[in-house]
Design a protein around this motif. Sequence first.
Motif, PDB file in Angstrom:
ATOM      1  N   SER A 162      -1.651  -3.141   2.154  1.00 47.93           N
ATOM      2  CA  SER A 162      -1.066  -3.410   3.452  1.00 47.93           C
ATOM      3  C   SER A 162      -1.249  -2.230   4.396  1.00 47.93           C
ATOM      4  CB  SER A 162       0.418  -3.768   3.289  1.00 47.93           C
ATOM      5  OG  SER A 162       0.977  -4.181   4.506  1.00 47.93           O
ATOM      6  N   THR A 163      -0.312  -2.018   5.263  1.00 49.75           N
ATOM      7  CA  THR A 163      -0.415  -1.032   6.331  1.00 49.75           C
ATOM      8  C   THR A 163      -0.261   0.393   5.793  1.00 49.75           C
ATOM      9  OG1 THR A 163       1.961  -1.182   6.743  1.00 49.75           O
ATOM     10  CG2 THR A 163       0.530  -2.678   7.975  1.00 49.75           C
ATOM     11  N   PRO A 164      -0.695   1.396   6.543  1.00 47.69           N
ATOM     12  CA  PRO A 164      -0.541   2.786   6.110  1.00 47.69           C
ATOM     13  C   PRO A 164       0.912   3.173   5.849  1.00 47.69           C
ATOM     14  CG  PRO A 164      -2.120   2.667   7.898  1.00 47.69           C
ATOM     15  CD  PRO A 164      -1.520   1.297   7.773  1.00 47.69           C
ATOM     16  N   ASP A 165       1.864   2.634   6.648  1.00 56.02           N
ATOM     17  CA  ASP A 165       3.266   2.954   6.423  1.00 56.02           C
ATOM     18  C   ASP A 165       3.725   2.458   5.055  1.00 56.02           C
ATOM     19  OD1 ASP A 165       3.406   4.173   8.847  1.00 56.02           O
ATOM     20  OD2 ASP A 165       4.242   2.431   9.892  1.00 56.02           O
ATOM     21  N   ARG A 166       3.319   1.248   4.726  1.00 56.16           N
ATOM     22  CA  ARG A 166       3.705   0.715   3.415  1.00 56.16           C
ATOM     23  C   ARG A 166       3.029   1.503   2.286  1.00 56.16           C
ATOM     24  NH1 ARG A 166       6.736  -3.759   3.734  1.00 56.16           N
ATOM     25  NH2 ARG A 166       6.423  -5.268   5.435  1.00 56.16           N
ATOM     26  N   LEU A 167       1.804   1.962   2.505  1.00 55.62           N
ATOM     27  CA  LEU A 167       1.129   2.777   1.495  1.00 55.62           C
ATOM     28  C   LEU A 167       1.862   4.094   1.264  1.00 55.62           C
ATOM     29  CD1 LEU A 167      -1.241   3.346  -0.396  1.00 55.62           C
ATOM     30  CD2 LEU A 167      -2.516   4.221   1.587  1.00 55.62           C
ATOM     31  N   SER A 168       2.335   4.713   2.340  1.00 53.55           N
ATOM     32  CA  SER A 168       3.100   5.958   2.198  1.00 53.55           C
ATOM     33  C   SER A 168       4.376   5.718   1.412  1.00 53.55           C
ATOM     34  CB  SER A 168       3.429   6.534   3.579  1.00 53.55           C
ATOM     35  OG  SER A 168       2.248   6.837   4.296  1.00 53.55           O
ATOM     36  N   SER A 169       5.035   4.576   1.670  1.00 52.26           N
ATOM     37  CA  SER A 169       6.250   4.242   0.922  1.00 52.26           C
ATOM     38  C   SER A 169       5.935   4.023  -0.553  1.00 52.26           C
ATOM     39  CB  SER A 169       6.905   2.990   1.516  1.00 52.26           C
ATOM     40  OG  SER A 169       7.266   3.199   2.870  1.00 52.26           O
ATOM     41  N   LEU A 170       4.796   3.405  -0.827  1.00 52.70           N
ATOM     42  CA  LEU A 170       4.395   3.172  -2.216  1.00 52.70           C
ATOM     43  C   LEU A 170       4.153   4.486  -2.949  1.00 52.70           C
ATOM     44  CD1 LEU A 170       3.373   1.462  -4.595  1.00 52.70           C
ATOM     45  CD2 LEU A 170       1.122   1.435  -3.493  1.00 52.70           C
ATOM     46  N   VAL A 171       3.416   5.388  -2.320  1.00 55.38           N
ATOM     47  CA  VAL A 171       3.126   6.676  -2.960  1.00 55.38           C
ATOM     48  C   VAL A 171       4.405   7.467  -3.193  1.00 55.38           C
ATOM     49  CG1 VAL A 171       1.942   8.883  -2.657  1.00 55.38           C
ATOM     50  CG2 VAL A 171       0.781   6.759  -2.031  1.00 55.38           C
TER      51      VAL A 171
END
Length: 356
Positions: free
Chosen positions: A127-136
């Motif tokens: 998904s979006t970069p924001d969601r990727l940051s939350s995942l990491v």
Amino acid sequence: AVVSTQSGHYGRAPPKQQHTVTVSDTAKRKPARGKSLLPISSRQDHAPKEQQGDHILRIARDLYCGSRDHETPPRGRDPTPLTCPVSVSKDITGNDITFSSTSIDLTPSENTSSPSSTDDISIGLYSTPDRLSSLVAAERDHHTTHRHHHQALLLGIWSSDIATTVNTAIISRTVTESVLAVAVYGGLELYNRALECYISQLKSNKDYLTAASYMLLRGDVYEAIDLLLDEGLHREAVTMARLRLNPDDEKIRQIFGGWAMRLETDMQVDAAAKCYLAAQNPEAAVLVLLKRRALASLRRTRTVAMVTKQVHLLPGIDRAIEESQRLEESSMGEEVKVETVGTITDELINGIPGGC
């Protein structure tokens, strides 16, 4: 089973040939893969089909319908269909066609469970970069909770978040050599804090050799040497001192002198004499060697006294050698010999001011 052979004789059936593993067979096998660095994301990719379908819809909404509504409407309310602009300029025959905006319902179906925050995080990979940051961030927290500090460090490097990674290790007192190597890129202040924490951890784990070695990186040479001395590691302490300090530094002589006294107490005469010589105290070395009362040892002690210019000790050493030689030539018992020569050497040792 009994079978007939070509020669007419009867015998047992030949054993089945076993298949041998060849190089070509092993080459076809897939190498084993290690555990994923993203366990949360990996688990969600193996979720039930209904949940997978919900994830696909949410990813499609995030990537193709803008970011105006990322939250799922509460259960019990009719969700407003999301509107995605769809325009087609040509049909299959090449004629111009124009479509207005079409309402496409991308909300989860009623028979699926309400997506949780874990679901929102898990789709961050697609998904979006924001969601990727939350995942990491969630993956790093997961590794830290399960004490997988190396994996958490790797994710911190990937996300270029060196300061947070190192500070987390400092707070949890889980600094490792890998964390120190990364802390350098966070600035000198961050590195020094991580180094101080790591040294404290090593002391708590009684790894004094490693702790003293890392203390040298801060320039605490004398403190590192004293740490080794406090733990009775004289050999290591004097080695560090000679490598790091000026050859004329008084600290080196102090270490050798203290080590010699301990060795002499333990009756390690030869080792104590070496330390006294290294500590620039040849008189003490000769006196401690006089505790060896055999004739060969006394002659060696006399040579050491001559080389080190301890001429004031030579008369007494010569007298001890003559007495020991005379007793060896006589028929006296071993106990009497040792006692007589011991008396002479004791008088010599006790007669020297500051003797050992």
